[in-house]
Design a protein around this motif. Sequence first.
Motif, PDB file in Angstrom:
ATOM      1  N   PHE A   1       0.680  -1.024  -0.088  1.00  0.00           N
ATOM      2  CA  PHE A   1      -0.132  -0.114   0.291  1.00  0.00           C
ATOM      3  C   PHE A   1       0.374   1.574  -0.030  1.00  0.00           C
ATOM      4  CE2 PHE A   1      -2.547  -3.103   2.724  1.00  0.00           C
ATOM      5  CZ  PHE A   1      -3.713  -3.260   1.669  1.00  0.00           C
ATOM      6  N   PRO A   2       1.294   1.708  -1.331  1.00  0.00           N
ATOM      7  CA  PRO A   2       2.371   3.124  -1.435  1.00  0.00           C
ATOM      8  C   PRO A   2       1.327   3.564  -0.838  1.00  0.00           C
ATOM      9  CG  PRO A   2       1.835   1.878  -3.727  1.00  0.00           C
ATOM     10  CD  PRO A   2       0.724   0.848  -2.215  1.00  0.00           C
ATOM     11  N   GLU A   3       0.666   4.321  -0.792  1.00  0.00           N
ATOM     12  CA  GLU A   3      -0.583   5.413  -0.035  1.00  0.00           C
ATOM     13  C   GLU A   3      -1.126   5.500   1.365  1.00  0.00           C
ATOM     14  OE1 GLU A   3      -2.683   7.255  -3.695  1.00  0.00           O
ATOM     15  OE2 GLU A   3      -2.371   4.953  -4.307  1.00  0.00           O
ATOM     16  N   ILE A   4       0.064   5.037   1.913  1.00  0.00           N
ATOM     17  CA  ILE A   4      -0.960   5.115   3.903  1.00  0.00           C
ATOM     18  C   ILE A   4      -0.535   5.933   4.085  1.00  0.00           C
ATOM     19  CG2 ILE A   4      -0.637   2.494   4.286  1.00  0.00           C
ATOM     20  CD1 ILE A   4       1.770   2.984   5.392  1.00  0.00           C
ATOM     21  N   GLY A   5      -0.862   6.541   4.879  1.00  0.00           N
ATOM     22  CA  GLY A   5      -0.791   8.235   5.420  1.00  0.00           C
ATOM     23  C   GLY A   5       0.354   8.121   7.139  1.00  0.00           C
ATOM     24  N   PRO A   6       1.362   9.038   7.447  1.00  0.00           N
ATOM     25  CA  PRO A   6       2.273   8.596   7.956  1.00  0.00           C
ATOM     26  C   PRO A   6       1.411   8.509   9.465  1.00  0.00           C
ATOM     27  CG  PRO A   6       1.187  11.353   7.944  1.00  0.00           C
ATOM     28  CD  PRO A   6       0.536  10.310   6.630  1.00  0.00           C
TER      29      PRO A   6
ATOM     30  N   THR B   1     -16.282   9.449  12.415  1.00  0.00           N
ATOM     31  CA  THR B   1     -15.242   8.694  13.600  1.00  0.00           C
ATOM     32  C   THR B   1     -14.404   7.782  12.366  1.00  0.00           C
ATOM     33  OG1 THR B   1     -15.599   9.115  15.481  1.00  0.00           O
ATOM     34  CG2 THR B   1     -13.790   6.993  15.261  1.00  0.00           C
ATOM     35  N   MET B   2     -15.513   6.973  11.594  1.00  0.00           N
ATOM     36  CA  MET B   2     -15.078   6.128  11.170  1.00  0.00           C
ATOM     37  C   MET B   2     -13.858   6.568   9.449  1.00  0.00           C
ATOM     38  SD  MET B   2     -18.032   2.955  11.460  1.00  0.00           S
ATOM     39  CE  MET B   2     -19.308   3.767  10.107  1.00  0.00           C
ATOM     40  N   ALA B   3     -14.229   7.477   9.063  1.00  0.00           N
ATOM     41  CA  ALA B   3     -14.306   7.853   8.141  1.00  0.00           C
ATOM     42  C   ALA B   3     -13.045   9.119   8.253  1.00  0.00           C
ATOM     43  CB  ALA B   3     -15.148   9.119   7.076  1.00  0.00           C
ATOM     44  N   ASP B   4     -13.157   9.710   9.585  1.00  0.00           N
ATOM     45  CA  ASP B   4     -12.094  10.366   9.073  1.00  0.00           C
ATOM     46  C   ASP B   4     -10.653   8.464   9.900  1.00  0.00           C
ATOM     47  OD1 ASP B   4     -10.201  12.525  11.023  1.00  0.00           O
ATOM     48  OD2 ASP B   4     -10.284  11.057  12.792  1.00  0.00           O
ATOM     49  N   ARG B   5     -10.690   7.526  10.598  1.00  0.00           N
ATOM     50  CA  ARG B   5      -9.871   7.311  10.649  1.00  0.00           C
ATOM     51  C   ARG B   5      -9.422   6.357   9.547  1.00  0.00           C
ATOM     52  NH1 ARG B   5      -8.380   4.410  15.132  1.00  0.00           N
ATOM     53  NH2 ARG B   5      -7.367   2.408  13.819  1.00  0.00           N
ATOM     54  N   ALA B   6     -10.005   6.042   8.592  1.00  0.00           N
ATOM     55  CA  ALA B   6     -10.082   5.657   6.955  1.00  0.00           C
ATOM     56  C   ALA B   6      -9.069   6.955   6.517  1.00  0.00           C
ATOM     57  CB  ALA B   6     -11.150   5.343   5.705  1.00  0.00           C
ATOM     58  N   ALA B   7      -9.897   7.749   5.990  1.00  0.00           N
ATOM     59  CA  ALA B   7      -8.702   8.985   5.556  1.00  0.00           C
ATOM     60  C   ALA B   7      -7.482   9.251   6.133  1.00  0.00           C
ATOM     61  CB  ALA B   7      -8.934   9.786   5.709  1.00  0.00           C
ATOM     62  N   ARG B   8      -7.100   8.826   7.221  1.00  0.00           N
ATOM     63  CA  ARG B   8      -6.079   8.828   8.365  1.00  0.00           C
ATOM     64  C   ARG B   8      -4.913   8.100   7.646  1.00  0.00           C
ATOM     65  NH1 ARG B   8      -7.709   9.410  14.625  1.00  0.00           N
ATOM     66  NH2 ARG B   8      -5.678   8.715  14.649  1.00  0.00           N
TER      67      ARG B   8
ATOM     68  N   PHE C   1      -5.894   6.093   5.057  1.00  0.00           N
ATOM     69  CA  PHE C   1      -5.029   6.684   3.330  1.00  0.00           C
ATOM     70  C   PHE C   1      -5.910   8.082   2.880  1.00  0.00           C
ATOM     71  CE2 PHE C   1      -5.334   1.953   3.383  1.00  0.00           C
ATOM     72  CZ  PHE C   1      -4.164   1.766   2.784  1.00  0.00           C
ATOM     73  N   PRO C   2      -4.936   9.336   3.129  1.00  0.00           N
ATOM     74  CA  PRO C   2      -5.005  10.019   2.884  1.00  0.00           C
ATOM     75  C   PRO C   2      -6.132  10.154   1.202  1.00  0.00           C
ATOM     76  CG  PRO C   2      -3.248  10.012   4.092  1.00  0.00           C
ATOM     77  CD  PRO C   2      -2.950   9.031   3.316  1.00  0.00           C
ATOM     78  N   LYS C   3      -6.284   9.554   0.995  1.00  0.00           N
ATOM     79  CA  LYS C   3      -6.429  10.346  -0.346  1.00  0.00           C
ATOM     80  C   LYS C   3      -7.819   9.356  -0.555  1.00  0.00           C
ATOM     81  CE  LYS C   3      -6.807   7.040  -4.249  1.00  0.00           C
ATOM     82  NZ  LYS C   3      -6.407   6.568  -6.176  1.00  0.00           N
ATOM     83  N   ILE C   4      -8.541   8.683   0.790  1.00  0.00           N
ATOM     84  CA  ILE C   4     -10.015   9.152   0.918  1.00  0.00           C
ATOM     85  C   ILE C   4     -10.495   9.979   1.107  1.00  0.00           C
ATOM     86  CG2 ILE C   4     -11.488   7.345   2.673  1.00  0.00           C
ATOM     87  CD1 ILE C   4      -9.716   5.312   2.236  1.00  0.00           C
ATOM     88  N   GLY C   5      -9.915  11.064   1.832  1.00  0.00           N
ATOM     89  CA  GLY C   5     -10.535  11.719   2.020  1.00  0.00           C
ATOM     90  C   GLY C   5     -10.948  12.822   1.573  1.00  0.00           C
ATOM     91  N   GLN C   6     -10.638  12.504  -0.028  1.00  0.00           N
ATOM     92  CA  GLN C   6     -10.663  13.733  -0.981  1.00  0.00           C
ATOM     93  C   GLN C   6     -12.407  12.537  -1.868  1.00  0.00           C
ATOM     94  OE1 GLN C   6      -9.054  16.075  -1.649  1.00  0.00           O
ATOM     95  NE2 GLN C   6      -7.717  15.075  -0.019  1.00  0.00           N
ATOM     96  N   LEU C   7     -12.508  11.576  -1.698  1.00  0.00           N
ATOM     97  CA  LEU C   7     -13.848  10.929  -2.104  1.00  0.00           C
ATOM     98  C   LEU C   7     -15.249  11.715  -1.102  1.00  0.00           C
ATOM     99  CD1 LEU C   7     -12.074   7.148  -2.594  1.00  0.00           C
ATOM    100  CD2 LEU C   7     -12.045   9.104  -4.416  1.00  0.00           C
ATOM    101  N   ASN C   8     -16.149  11.530  -2.443  1.00  0.00           N
ATOM    102  CA  ASN C   8     -17.102  11.792  -2.074  1.00  0.00           C
ATOM    103  C   ASN C   8     -18.055  10.283  -1.705  1.00  0.00           C
ATOM    104  OD1 ASN C   8     -17.783  14.803  -2.956  1.00  0.00           O
ATOM    105  ND2 ASN C   8     -18.466  13.865  -4.928  1.00  0.00           N
TER     106      ASN C   8
END
Length: 373
Positions: A138-143, A283-290, A292-299
């Motif tokens: 998963f090259p796109e994992i968050g920090p 909370t679930m969406a926040d953890r997911a975006a942390r 994989f930050p790209k999830i934060g860009q998805l609708n």
Amino acid sequence: MIETYDAAILGGGLVGTAVGIGLAGQGLKTAILDEGDIAHRASRGNFALIWVQSKGLGMVRYSSWTRHSAGLWPGFAATLREESGIDVSLQQPGGFTLALGESELERRAAFMERLQAQPGFERYPHEVWDRSQLRQIFPEIGPEVAGAIYCPLDGHVNSLRLFRAQHVVFARRGGTYLPNLPADAVTPLPGGGFRILSGGRSIEAARLVLAAGIANARLAPMVGLDAPVRPQRGQALVTEKTAPFLTHPIVTLRQTDEGGVMMGDSQEETGFDEGSGLGILGTMADRAARMFPKIGQLNVVRTWSALRVMTQDGFPIYQHSETAPGAFLTTCHSGVTLAAAHALTVAPMVAAGSLDASLDAFHPRRFHVPAAA
Ligand SMILES: Cc1cc2nc3c(=O)[nH]c(=O)nc-3n(C[C@H](O)[C@H](O)[C@H](O)COP(=O)(O)OP(=O)(O)OC[C@H]3O[C@@H](n4cnc5c(N)ncnc54)[C@H](O)[C@@H]3O)c2cc1C
């Protein structure tokens, strides 16, 4: 007029239809009576994992049972495809539990050790991966992602297609699906067999299988069975479709075969309330975006909740009635994972008229152990 069948199944969710295709496949004239689309139905709101890792703390048999079903899944999916023309998109590439931070990773690794150290536990491979290993997949994992637990036995399917495929196979094997026909009452008949009353209709069958999810709690005592189950709410979200980037399912996050990213799923004791709300979803969406930050860009295109069918200890119940032989109970909270075992292992036992001793651990007598003096 009384309609008669070799077997009647109460409940047309994932559990009832899995047992149904197994019984119809054994040549039994089988009917499924179902409350229908207005019912509480875990089968249309689940997260679609076929999940092995982390199952069985407190009951080692549940771990081996889960592995048994995961092992049957490739053949089961092939049969569903052959007989229904529906591809349920089974993928079993192994799965991950991602950890945000080192202490979460340590906690999860310790949990897996505790699980596998139980006496009698049949160990299976799992690995603790650090961040650099994980980045290769998963090259796109968050920090914040510190690492993950990997188990090669895990997978997922398209669960709504699974539900549809099971119904189609049941019908093609000659099964009769009776929607909008909830059982009101069930009585054992003096010469053997059962009468089911629903509205003005009367149905008789030599074998009876209770697979009515949460409603099993009410139906079970009518035929000497015991189903202490309660609803437990789970909420989930799905995003718009996006290019594939999640090659493996993660316990709280997976990309469906159609491209949407599913995030789930909470465990809430809210009775029969099927609502969903921003607090837990956020909370679930926040953890997911942390993760994989790209999830934060998805609708997000859809959110929902559904009610799990939960026992006190979280493990399934399989029971054959002692006072009304021929009546069986099947209930669990992992009906996707266990679908293959229900169709291929439990159904033949029901058809033969008794449950194998290998299922003894799942008898509800475990809920009635007297306290030590
Ligand atoms: C949020 C969530 C996430 C989940 N994620 C996963 C997962 O990732 N992997 C996994 O393996 N499992 C998962 N599950 C669990 C899985 O969905 C359930 O185990 C499974 O759907 C249970 O199926 P069931 O047929 O027992 O119950 P249900 O789907 O609840 O179906 C019960 C059926 O009984 C019928 N009924 C009710 N009363 C009567 C009556 N009186 N007479 C006749 N019929 C009746 C209803 O119409 C209904 O169709 C999840 C569940 C939830 C809620």
